[in-house]
Scaffold this active site. Structure first.
Site, PDB file in Angstrom:
ATOM      1  N   GLN A 272      14.566 -14.007   5.560  1.00 17.74           N
ATOM      2  CA  GLN A 272      13.265 -14.714   5.286  1.00 17.74           C
ATOM      3  C   GLN A 272      12.705 -14.655   3.734  1.00 17.74           C
ATOM      4  O   GLN A 272      12.556 -13.792   3.339  1.00 17.74           O
ATOM      5  CB  GLN A 272      11.981 -14.206   6.209  1.00 17.74           C
ATOM      6  CG  GLN A 272      10.881 -15.015   6.224  1.00 17.74           C
ATOM      7  CD  GLN A 272       9.655 -14.394   6.770  1.00 17.74           C
ATOM      8  OE1 GLN A 272       9.501 -13.111   6.714  1.00 17.74           O
ATOM      9  NE2 GLN A 272       8.627 -15.073   7.167  1.00 17.74           N
TER      10      GLN A 272
ATOM     11  N   GLY B 283       4.628 -15.665   7.480  1.00 19.26           N
ATOM     12  CA  GLY B 283       3.809 -15.350   8.553  1.00 19.26           C
ATOM     13  C   GLY B 283       4.905 -14.790   9.648  1.00 19.26           C
ATOM     14  O   GLY B 283       5.916 -15.036   9.501  1.00 19.26           O
ATOM     15  N   THR B 284       4.126 -14.148  10.609  1.00 16.84           N
ATOM     16  CA  THR B 284       5.140 -13.473  11.595  1.00 16.84           C
ATOM     17  C   THR B 284       5.833 -14.420  12.332  1.00 16.84           C
ATOM     18  O   THR B 284       7.145 -14.530  12.914  1.00 16.84           O
ATOM     19  CB  THR B 284       4.385 -12.418  12.653  1.00 16.84           C
ATOM     20  OG1 THR B 284       3.267 -13.159  13.181  1.00 16.84           O
ATOM     21  CG2 THR B 284       3.837 -11.333  11.832  1.00 16.84           C
TER      22      THR B 284
ATOM     23  N   GLY C 188       9.583  -3.755  12.290  1.00 14.87           N
ATOM     24  CA  GLY C 188      10.537  -2.767  11.863  1.00 14.87           C
ATOM     25  C   GLY C 188       9.569  -1.393  10.868  1.00 14.87           C
ATOM     26  O   GLY C 188       9.959  -0.514  10.639  1.00 14.87           O
TER      27      GLY C 188
ATOM     28  N   LYS D 153      32.346  28.371   2.389  1.00 12.59           N
ATOM     29  CA  LYS D 153      32.725  27.008   2.254  1.00 12.59           C
ATOM     30  C   LYS D 153      34.186  26.752   2.909  1.00 12.59           C
ATOM     31  O   LYS D 153      35.031  27.317   2.051  1.00 12.59           O
ATOM     32  CB  LYS D 153      32.562  26.465   0.746  1.00 12.59           C
ATOM     33  CG  LYS D 153      32.587  24.963   0.692  1.00 12.59           C
ATOM     34  CD  LYS D 153      33.296  24.656  -0.706  1.00 12.59           C
ATOM     35  CE  LYS D 153      34.749  24.803  -0.491  1.00 12.59           C
ATOM     36  NZ  LYS D 153      35.480  24.408  -1.595  1.00 12.59           N
TER      37      LYS D 153
ATOM     38  N   ARG E 270       0.761  -1.233   0.103  1.00  6.39           N
ATOM     39  CA  ARG E 270      -0.047   0.023  -0.029  1.00  6.39           C
ATOM     40  C   ARG E 270       0.952   1.105  -0.038  1.00  6.39           C
ATOM     41  O   ARG E 270       0.174   2.392  -0.119  1.00  6.39           O
ATOM     42  CB  ARG E 270      -0.819   0.001   1.042  1.00  6.39           C
ATOM     43  CG  ARG E 270      -2.250  -0.878   1.059  1.00  6.39           C
ATOM     44  CD  ARG E 270      -3.016  -0.846   2.083  1.00  6.39           C
ATOM     45  NE  ARG E 270      -2.626  -1.554   3.293  1.00  6.39           N
ATOM     46  CZ  ARG E 270      -2.972  -1.667   4.314  1.00  6.39           C
ATOM     47  NH1 ARG E 270      -3.915  -0.839   4.628  1.00  6.39           N
ATOM     48  NH2 ARG E 270      -2.697  -2.412   5.265  1.00  6.39           N
TER      49      ARG E 270
HETATM   50  C1  UD1 Z   1       0.108  -8.639  13.096  1.00  4.31           C
HETATM   51  C2  UD1 Z   1      -0.252  -9.431  14.311  1.00  4.31           C
HETATM   52  C3  UD1 Z   1      -1.607  -8.979  14.660  1.00  4.31           C
HETATM   53  C4  UD1 Z   1      -1.274  -7.539  15.492  1.00  4.31           C
HETATM   54  C5  UD1 Z   1      -0.809  -6.630  14.194  1.00  4.31           C
HETATM   55  C6  UD1 Z   1      -0.455  -5.131  14.590  1.00  4.31           C
HETATM   56  C7  UD1 Z   1       0.167 -11.569  13.614  1.00  4.31           C
HETATM   57  C8  UD1 Z   1      -0.174 -12.852  13.294  1.00  4.31           C
HETATM   58  N1  UD1 Z   1      -0.471 -10.706  13.574  1.00  4.31           N
HETATM   59  O1  UD1 Z   1      -0.772  -8.458  12.003  1.00  4.31           O
HETATM   60  O2  UD1 Z   1      -2.092  -9.458  15.991  1.00  4.31           O
HETATM   61  O3  UD1 Z   1      -2.477  -6.932  15.800  1.00  4.31           O
HETATM   62  O4  UD1 Z   1       0.393  -7.164  13.677  1.00  4.31           O
HETATM   63  O5  UD1 Z   1       0.070  -4.475  13.527  1.00  4.31           O
HETATM   64  O6  UD1 Z   1       1.413 -11.693  14.045  1.00  4.31           O
HETATM   65  N2  UD1 Z   1       6.507  -9.699   8.677  1.00  4.31           N
HETATM   66  C9  UD1 Z   1       7.672 -10.497   8.343  1.00  4.31           C
HETATM   67  N3  UD1 Z   1       7.327 -11.632   7.763  1.00  4.31           N
HETATM   68  C10 UD1 Z   1       6.129 -12.169   7.464  1.00  4.31           C
HETATM   69  C11 UD1 Z   1       5.216 -11.474   7.910  1.00  4.31           C
HETATM   70  C12 UD1 Z   1       5.128 -10.342   8.408  1.00  4.31           C
HETATM   71  O7  UD1 Z   1       8.674  -9.878   8.534  1.00  4.31           O
HETATM   72  O8  UD1 Z   1       6.256 -13.311   6.923  1.00  4.31           O
HETATM   73  C13 UD1 Z   1       6.718  -8.544   9.341  1.00  4.31           C
HETATM   74  C14 UD1 Z   1       5.938  -7.355   8.613  1.00  4.31           C
HETATM   75  O9  UD1 Z   1       7.341  -6.756   7.694  1.00  4.31           O
HETATM   76  C15 UD1 Z   1       5.521  -6.313   9.481  1.00  4.31           C
HETATM   77  C16 UD1 Z   1       5.180  -7.192  10.891  1.00  4.31           C
HETATM   78  O10 UD1 Z   1       5.879  -8.440  10.415  1.00  4.31           O
HETATM   79  O11 UD1 Z   1       6.631  -5.602  10.222  1.00  4.31           O
HETATM   80  C17 UD1 Z   1       3.817  -7.396  10.931  1.00  4.31           C
HETATM   81  O12 UD1 Z   1       3.229  -8.118   9.624  1.00  4.31           O
HETATM   82  P1  UD1 Z   1       1.933  -7.720   9.136  1.00  4.31           P
HETATM   83  O13 UD1 Z   1       1.736  -8.423   7.973  1.00  4.31           O
HETATM   84  O14 UD1 Z   1       1.725  -6.249   9.011  1.00  4.31           O
HETATM   85  O15 UD1 Z   1       0.816  -8.315  10.310  1.00  4.31           O
HETATM   86  P2  UD1 Z   1      -0.425  -7.918  10.580  1.00  4.31           P
HETATM   87  O16 UD1 Z   1      -1.350  -8.883   9.858  1.00  4.31           O
HETATM   88  O17 UD1 Z   1      -0.896  -6.437  10.440  1.00  4.31           O
END
Ligand code: UD1
Ligand code: CA
Length: 455
Positions: free
Chosen positions: A73, A78-79, A100, A348, A15
């Site tokens: 990664q 996923g986180t 980050g 300068k 976005r």
């Molecule tokens: C995540 C949380 C959610 C929380 C929200 C707050 C999870 C499953 N969900 O959701 O509970 O309320 O943040 O903003 O954790 N990232 C990676 N690798 C990945 C996926 C994500 O490094 O494979 C990083 C992203 O760059 C970001 C952070 O993790 O900095 C969060 O990822 P994002 O996809 O924004 O998570 P949300 O779905 O918003």
């Protein structure tokens, strides 16, 4: 307690609509990830592990530092998967997880979180939201103890009504983390390995999930698009403005003031509107900065004055010195005490001695100007021969007439003067007057040209 910090920064940030990875977008002149790293460092962890994926090479190149360990990664699954990539690198007994793209988190908030984590207890940072859409919800049992986090897309209607949201920031005992991450599945609405599933596992294993909240919800606000980025920027600027005012600075309008770096201030400093401070700026007591000035990597000593519309970069202004309006001080400019730089003057790599004056329309490059020397309007140091730079050295109490060209290398001794309009190509001795211009001739009965008529 020993600490490892894992910063998640592998996500794409669609976005933002940008070629630049999301975490490199700037807030207050530093990348979002840069801010998070800055906060992480203040906790003195034994390791800082940054999980990167999208734009990994650019992120690594931009932020590489000896104390950072970048972990790739490959696929953003996923986180939970992201943290798992860092597991082999973790050696401390506590792991703190940061994002980050959440740059305004305060060190004090993280310290509170780290106080509640133990081998028997997780520390989870949560936030109460008026609109929790998109956030993981904090599910609590009848005793109000946290039992799980449910992601928005997996939540029941009843769970969606919960307004306590997951910030994502979490402190966990490292020993258990590896085991829980190994048990994650991606059997959920998004087909991702959720870090948040660790919470229910911890509770099942008999651990307590203790929560803390930030003092200000903006601390845990992420930026997914440019609108949110601008909101973070404004919030940061308001916070900086309040900090400086608390330290004794008068800001004519805190809403028209921007800091993009680290500023230290003395007391009774006066800053007019539309001033931007960049990099490392040191401002001592009683300094006055006029409107529309950009000041970067500079030191302003006690009582120095910068007048309107000046651009100051890499300069030192001595006590009681002044510059502007419309002054441009470039890197290596040193104004000693009470030196004066006036309007439309560019300096300068040059030193102006105590009380030296360069009032109008001048370029001073690679020059050394002695105390009390006065440089007339329109003077230029010809410091560049097309290949190399050369120095111009002026002694003390020198008087340079208006509109001089000082062809470097050239040395003008103390007490010497030069006539207006001179091109100075030779050294001038002490107390000599140098006249470096053609003698004036007056031609009698001069007939002016007459206009030729066109028919
Ligand atoms: C995540 C949380 C959610 C929380 C929200 C707050 C999870 C499953 N969900 O959701 O509970 O309320 O943040 O903003 O954790 N990232 C990676 N690798 C990945 C996926 C994500 O490094 O494979 C990083 C992203 O760059 C970001 C952070 O993790 O900095 C969060 O990822 P994002 O996809 O924004 O998570 P949300 O779905 O918003
Ligand atoms: Ca998010």
């Amino acid at each position: 307690m020993s600490l490892d910090i894992v910063i998640l920064a592998a996500g794409q940030g669609t976005r933002m609509r940008s070629a630049l990875p999301k975490v490199l977008h700037p807030v207050a002149g530093n990348s979002m990830l840069g801010h998070v790293i800055h906060s992480a460092r203040q906790l003195s962890p034994q390791g800082i592990h940054v999980v990167i994926g999208h734009g990994a090479d650019i992120v690594r190149d931009r932020l590489a530092a000896d104390d950072l360990n970048f972990v790739l990664q490959d696929k953003q699954l996923g986180t939970g998967h992201a943290v798992a990539q860092a597991l082999p690198e973790l050696t401390a007994d506590t792991v703190l997880i940061l994002y980050g793209d959440v740059p305004l988190i305060e060190v004090e908030t993280l310290q509170r979180l780290l106080k509640i984590v133990s081998p028997e207890q997780l520390g989870l940072l949560t936030v109460n939201l008026t609109d929790p859409t998109g956030y993981g919800r904090i599910v609590r049992d009848q005793q109000n103890r946290v039992s799980a986090i449910v992601e928005h897309k997996d939540a029941t209607e009843a769970q969606k009504a919960i307004t306590e949201g997951n910030t994502g920031i979490l402190a966990v005992p490292a020993k258990r983390l590896a085991e829980w991450l190994g048990r994650l599945s991606n059997n959920n609405a998004q087909g991702e390995y959720y870090l948040t599933d660790v919470i229910a596992m911890a509770v099942n294993d008999g651990l307590v999930v203790a929560t803390e909240q930030p003092l200000d919800a903006m601390e845990v606000q992420g930026a997914n698009d440019r609108k949110q980025l601008a909101e973070l920027e404004r919030h940061y600027q308001q916070r900086e403005a309040r900090r400086l005012m608390a330290a004794g600075v008068t800001l004519r309008d805190p809403a028209r003031f921007d800091v993009r770096g680290e500023v230290t201030v003395g007391r009774d400093v006066m800053i007019d509107i539309n001033v931007i401070l960049e990099g490392r700026v040191v401002i001592e007591d009683d300094v006055v900065i006029g409107p529309n000035c950009v000041i970067k990597n500079s030191t302003l000593r006690k009582g120095s004055v910068i007048k309107a519309n000046s651009h100051i970069d890499g300069a030192i202004l001595g006590e009681g010195s002044d510059a502007g309006p419309f002054a441009r001080l470039r890197p290596g400019s040193v104004l000693e005490a009470r030196a004066h730089v006036g309007n439309f003057v560019e300096v300068k790599n040059a030193r102006l001695g105590e009380g030296a004056k360069v009032g109008h329309l001048t370029y001073l490059g690679d020059a050394d100007v002695g105390a009390r020397t006065n440089i007339g309007a329109g003077t230029i140091t010809c410091n560049y021969d097309g290949v190399n730079k050369h120095r111009t050295v002026l002694g003390e109490d020198v008087f340079i007439g208006s509109n001089n060209s000082l062809v470097a290398p050239v040395d003008i001794s103390s007490g010497a003067s030069t006539a207006a309009g001179s091109t100075i190509t030779q050294n001038v001795g002490p107390d000599q007057l140098a006249v470096g211009r053609a003698r004036q001739r007056n031609i009698e009965n001069w007939k002016r040209p007459v206009k030729i008529k066109k028919d």
